[in-house]
Scaffold this motif. Sequence first.
Motif, PDB file in Angstrom:
ATOM      1  N   THR A   1      45.785  41.320  22.452  1.00  0.00           N
ATOM      2  CA  THR A   1      45.972  39.881  22.302  1.00  0.00           C
ATOM      3  C   THR A   1      46.937  39.361  23.355  1.00  0.00           C
ATOM      4  O   THR A   1      46.671  38.363  24.026  1.00  0.00           O
ATOM      5  N   ASP A   2      48.056  40.044  23.508  1.00  0.00           N
ATOM      6  CA  ASP A   2      49.043  39.612  24.500  1.00  0.00           C
ATOM      7  C   ASP A   2      48.462  39.699  25.915  1.00  0.00           C
ATOM      8  O   ASP A   2      48.705  38.823  26.742  1.00  0.00           O
ATOM      9  N   TYR A   3      47.722  40.755  26.144  1.00  0.00           N
ATOM     10  CA  TYR A   3      47.111  40.958  27.468  1.00  0.00           C
ATOM     11  C   TYR A   3      46.191  39.794  27.814  1.00  0.00           C
ATOM     12  O   TYR A   3      46.190  39.285  28.934  1.00  0.00           O
ATOM     13  N   PHE A   4      45.426  39.330  26.822  1.00  0.00           N
ATOM     14  CA  PHE A   4      44.529  38.203  27.045  1.00  0.00           C
ATOM     15  C   PHE A   4      45.300  36.889  27.160  1.00  0.00           C
ATOM     16  O   PHE A   4      45.139  36.141  28.122  1.00  0.00           O
ATOM     17  N   LEU A   5      46.166  36.621  26.184  1.00  0.00           N
ATOM     18  CA  LEU A   5      46.819  35.311  26.131  1.00  0.00           C
ATOM     19  C   LEU A   5      47.760  35.069  27.308  1.00  0.00           C
ATOM     20  O   LEU A   5      48.043  33.926  27.637  1.00  0.00           O
ATOM     21  N   SER A   6      48.244  36.134  27.913  1.00  0.00           N
ATOM     22  CA  SER A   6      49.144  35.936  29.059  1.00  0.00           C
ATOM     23  C   SER A   6      48.429  36.183  30.385  1.00  0.00           C
ATOM     24  O   SER A   6      49.066  36.380  31.414  1.00  0.00           O
ATOM     25  N   SER A   7      47.101  36.129  30.372  1.00  0.00           N
ATOM     26  CA  SER A   7      46.336  36.435  31.587  1.00  0.00           C
ATOM     27  C   SER A   7      46.034  35.203  32.431  1.00  0.00           C
ATOM     28  O   SER A   7      45.442  35.316  33.498  1.00  0.00           O
ATOM     29  N   GLY A   8      46.435  34.033  31.952  1.00  0.00           N
ATOM     30  CA  GLY A   8      46.045  32.792  32.629  1.00  0.00           C
ATOM     31  C   GLY A   8      46.506  32.704  34.066  1.00  0.00           C
ATOM     32  O   GLY A   8      45.841  32.081  34.893  1.00  0.00           O
ATOM     33  N   ASP A   9      47.633  33.317  34.374  1.00  0.00           N
ATOM     34  CA  ASP A   9      48.138  33.218  35.744  1.00  0.00           C
ATOM     35  C   ASP A   9      48.154  34.575  36.450  1.00  0.00           C
ATOM     36  O   ASP A   9      48.896  34.784  37.384  1.00  0.00           O
ATOM     37  N   LYS A  10      47.297  35.496  35.969  1.00  0.00           N
ATOM     38  CA  LYS A  10      47.273  36.847  36.542  1.00  0.00           C
ATOM     39  C   LYS A  10      45.837  37.307  36.813  1.00  0.00           C
ATOM     40  O   LYS A  10      44.891  36.712  36.327  1.00  0.00           O
ATOM     41  N   ILE A  11      45.730  38.399  37.574  1.00  0.00           N
ATOM     42  CA  ILE A  11      44.426  39.051  37.736  1.00  0.00           C
ATOM     43  C   ILE A  11      44.396  40.227  36.768  1.00  0.00           C
ATOM     44  O   ILE A  11      45.148  41.193  36.922  1.00  0.00           O
ATOM     45  N   ARG A  12      43.585  40.105  35.734  1.00  0.00           N
ATOM     46  CA  ARG A  12      43.497  41.173  34.739  1.00  0.00           C
ATOM     47  C   ARG A  12      42.043  41.524  34.483  1.00  0.00           C
ATOM     48  O   ARG A  12      41.138  40.750  34.775  1.00  0.00           O
ATOM     49  N   PHE A  13      41.849  42.682  33.860  1.00  0.00           N
ATOM     50  CA  PHE A  13      40.501  43.231  33.700  1.00  0.00           C
ATOM     51  C   PHE A  13      40.127  43.288  32.226  1.00  0.00           C
ATOM     52  O   PHE A  13      40.921  43.709  31.383  1.00  0.00           O
ATOM     53  N   PHE A  14      38.905  42.881  31.947  1.00  0.00           N
ATOM     54  CA  PHE A  14      38.378  42.936  30.587  1.00  0.00           C
ATOM     55  C   PHE A  14      37.072  43.718  30.651  1.00  0.00           C
ATOM     56  O   PHE A  14      36.261  43.491  31.550  1.00  0.00           O
ATOM     57  N   PHE A  15      36.904  44.624  29.681  1.00  0.00           N
ATOM     58  CA  PHE A  15      35.859  45.640  29.832  1.00  0.00           C
ATOM     59  C   PHE A  15      34.692  45.448  28.882  1.00  0.00           C
ATOM     60  O   PHE A  15      34.822  44.836  27.812  1.00  0.00           O
ATOM     61  N   GLU A  16      33.574  46.004  29.290  1.00  0.00           N
ATOM     62  CA  GLU A  16      32.407  46.066  28.408  1.00  0.00           C
ATOM     63  C   GLU A  16      32.724  46.973  27.228  1.00  0.00           C
ATOM     64  O   GLU A  16      33.601  47.832  27.316  1.00  0.00           O
ATOM     65  N   LYS A  17      31.980  46.800  26.148  1.00  0.00           N
ATOM     66  CA  LYS A  17      32.175  47.684  24.994  1.00  0.00           C
ATOM     67  C   LYS A  17      31.611  49.071  25.307  1.00  0.00           C
ATOM     68  O   LYS A  17      30.630  49.202  26.032  1.00  0.00           O
ATOM     69  N   GLY A  18      32.266  50.070  24.733  1.00  0.00           N
ATOM     70  CA  GLY A  18      31.714  51.412  24.805  1.00  0.00           C
ATOM     71  C   GLY A  18      31.845  52.099  26.143  1.00  0.00           C
ATOM     72  O   GLY A  18      31.128  53.060  26.423  1.00  0.00           O
ATOM     73  N   VAL A  19      32.747  51.629  27.003  1.00  0.00           N
ATOM     74  CA  VAL A  19      32.859  52.269  28.316  1.00  0.00           C
ATOM     75  C   VAL A  19      33.965  53.329  28.349  1.00  0.00           C
ATOM     76  O   VAL A  19      34.126  54.023  29.349  1.00  0.00           O
ATOM     77  N   PHE A  20      34.736  53.451  27.245  1.00  0.00           N
ATOM     78  CA  PHE A  20      35.791  54.462  27.189  1.00  0.00           C
ATOM     79  C   PHE A  20      35.513  55.442  26.058  1.00  0.00           C
ATOM     80  O   PHE A  20      34.956  55.072  25.028  1.00  0.00           O
ATOM     81  N   ASP A  21      35.947  56.696  26.252  1.00  0.00           N
ATOM     82  CA  ASP A  21      35.907  57.625  25.126  1.00  0.00           C
ATOM     83  C   ASP A  21      37.190  57.463  24.310  1.00  0.00           C
ATOM     84  O   ASP A  21      38.029  56.609  24.618  1.00  0.00           O
TER      85      ASP A  21
END
Length: 270
Positions: free
Chosen positions: A67-87
Amino acid sequence: MACLSPSQLQKFQQDGFLVLEGFLSAEECAAMQQRIGEIVAEMDVPLHCRTEFSTQEEEQLRAQGSTDYFLSSGDKIRFFFEKGVFDEKGNFLVPPEKSVNKIGHALHAHDPVFKSITHSPKVQQPHFGGEVSPHQDASFLYTEPLGRVLGVWIAVEDATLENGCLWFIPGSHTSGVSRRMVRAPVGSVPGTSFLGSEPARDNSLFVPTPVQRGALVLIHGEVVHKSKQNLSDHSRQAYTFHLMEASGTTWSPENWLQPTAELPFPPLYT
Ligand code: FE2
């Protein structure tokens, strides 16, 4: 940028979206793709975004972190992933460059390639995207009173029926905003909630909008649209951002995206 012709404007007003083929050159698209390749190759993936925890307490911590990663991403370059791409240990199950659903939300501010293409829209929420469920952009970017919202969606690669092109319900921009995403009190998980709900949409009303690389799609803030999951072998990169009407409106403090001292929303007309 050239002006819309009267017939293009009429089409946009009628449908709530408009395709402008050939807006960017192949070279400009290639420059964006190359830069995204470099950014993804260097990406630092936070642990809480790639690890599946097992206990409830850990799950809550993970949810808070996300949640924090998303809500504070407005002024940053951050990555959001597809489902099921990690073990369960956080290892990539697919090549990292194929794992990204979205990169946001300030490529336009921090990266010279995207900065040069975006110029200075009022509010931008750029991402390279995958599947998106039916929605109206104005549900996420709200002014009081409700001003106009314009989405700009640029195909960096051909967007086809197979790899997740946009789908629209033509004319659906005239029936108002059905729901609104608002910030929950600080520390809440999840960090956002909805006022109102997205009604069930008749799938048969959606019209696919395949476009070629370099096309720009203008999206009325209240037109209902979606894109399907990309199940093909071809990626479907798109660069998208939003412009908001600022004159006579106030940016809602309840919006998830808030300007910061470091990165205020750039005005389009200065
Ligand atoms: Fe959208």
